[in-house]
Design an enzyme around this catalytic site. Sequence first.
Site, short mmCIF file in Angstrom:
data_model
loop_
_atom_site.label_atom_id
_atom_site.label_comp_id
_atom_site.label_asym_id
_atom_site.label_seq_id
_atom_site.Cartn_x
_atom_site.Cartn_y
_atom_site.Cartn_z
N ASP A 282 79.51 -49.40 9.24
CA ASP A 282 78.83 -49.08 7.99
C ASP A 282 77.95 -47.85 8.12
O ASP A 282 77.24 -47.68 9.11
CB ASP A 282 77.98 -50.29 7.56
CG ASP A 282 77.31 -50.05 6.22
OD1 ASP A 282 78.01 -49.94 5.21
OD2 ASP A 282 76.06 -49.98 6.21
N GLU A 324 83.31 -46.39 7.32
CA GLU A 324 82.79 -46.49 5.96
C GLU A 324 82.03 -45.19 5.70
O GLU A 324 80.83 -45.08 5.94
CB GLU A 324 81.87 -47.71 5.82
CG GLU A 324 81.50 -48.03 4.37
CD GLU A 324 80.26 -47.31 3.87
OE1 GLU A 324 80.20 -47.02 2.65
OE2 GLU A 324 79.35 -47.06 4.68
#
Length: 562
Positions: A282, A324
């Site tokens: 992330d 991501e």
Amino acid sequence: MTDIPALCEPLRQGPLRALEPLEQQIFCNRLELFLPDIERPLRLLYGERPDYDAWLSRMVDVAARRYAERPSELRALDLKRLASIDWYQQPDMIGYVAYADRFAGTLEGVAERIPYLQELGVTYLHLMPLLKPRPGANDGGYAVMDYRQVRDDLGTMEDLAALTAELRRRQISLCIDLVCNHTAKEHEWAQRALEGDSVYQAYYHMFPDRDLPDAYERTVREIFPEFKSGSFTYYPAIERWVWTTFNEFQWDLNYANPGVFAEMLDTMLFLANQGVEILRLDAVAFMWKRLGTDCENQPEAHAILQAFRALSRLAAPGLLLKAEAIVPPPQLVPYLGVGEATNKECEVAYHNVFMVMLWSSLAEGKVALMTHALTQMPPIPSRTSWLTYVRCHDDIGWAVTEEDAAAVGLNGFWHRSFLSDYYSGVFPGTTARGATFQFNPRTNDRRISGSCASLAGLEVALEQQNGRAVEDAVKRILLLHSMILAFGGLPLLYMGDEICLLNDTSYLADPDLAGDNRWLHRPRMDWEQAERRADGTSVNGRVFGGLQRLIAARKRTTPFHA
């Protein structure tokens, strides 16, 4: 080049000593093979440090320890993956994304619902943040306070390992989130930093006054302008300003400190040893800070990912890394590896541009912008794949560049404004029903929240009891999904879209969620509606059955190999 025997011999006497000689040799052979890929990024990151060699040995030692602990079933899976390196590019790979609690209550509940996933044709399951978050508001689980524990209400780490084993038995690979850029301020590292421990203060970006924060603020962008102003938060207890890109309770990690890198590498391999096959990394675009830039997509951020990839292949070569990075195309493709790092960074990344262009084309009723934008995308390395999707857990930001818009006769600013108006339901004649997310009055940037079905017009059509409009909405939903299934990447279905779940306003009753309207499209799975999936006369059944047919067609069509 570092001497391989000098690295290997201490490992044989140390973390590898309990292994058979053949297993030791396998690790040392991998080290010899991947050492150039390990050293190239690590030297960029830490090569000027006088203790570089010691840190290199420590990184390899981390991988060796996790290799020695890796269960035999997972070692066998590694060998299988190495024998079919394009396993994630096959046309039978179908992804499904869900929050474990909203899908099935607990990790054990998810295991009980595997037959439902198999009925749909799923072979890749992404469970949204499930590692232990801070209590209260936690950015949907992305403020993690313990990487080694599962959320209390979902189960335990043992439950996660049991789930991955059952999924493997059913030929489904599990993906989970690993938040790399920041921790919750309640994480042990941050708490030690708050106590004044200088070792852990060096894990984060901390400043004694506003001089450097002010200098950085001149060029970095605000990510959540409605949630907080600026990228720094002052903590009186330590008399420090802390870098907090996203929320006050999320502290950015300092990867200029090799100790942070080693900690995160160990965490990755710990999770891989629980049977996790894909890690969604992330906020990777934000992992390196450089004064005078927007502190996104820096070369060192790529070096971090390349080093993660190379070192993880020593211990768990079957592990995939998913980037991501929701950034413009020129900055996006490098996360899949370019130049010397071709096929040596992340294996998969989100095709955000394709998702945005699907919704843009649907609103405009034209495909010229999508056609142009997609043809401008640089090619990606042979052993990588796009993740294609109609919706995800996040908002939709209108990634339409001025150049792409102008190439087809549009004004980028006004087209992005039109899309926000259209999908928030204020444009005349629109059938979409969404909500504006994070309006920035300085730039007029507006993002959109809303479920696939509601954005596609189904919610309005059902309220109006307009049969023709309902049928049109069903066609739109299937059209969007047919595009992601036919694109050639790894398609991801978002939980509930297969049965047309609408916007869910129940989040407003929860004070921890009420301020974030992205929960509008994060509903709980409606199993009562799912029971109607076999009824071809219902909206749920028409979409579910339509998706089943599209997925079956994709799986038998070999040119859809990524």
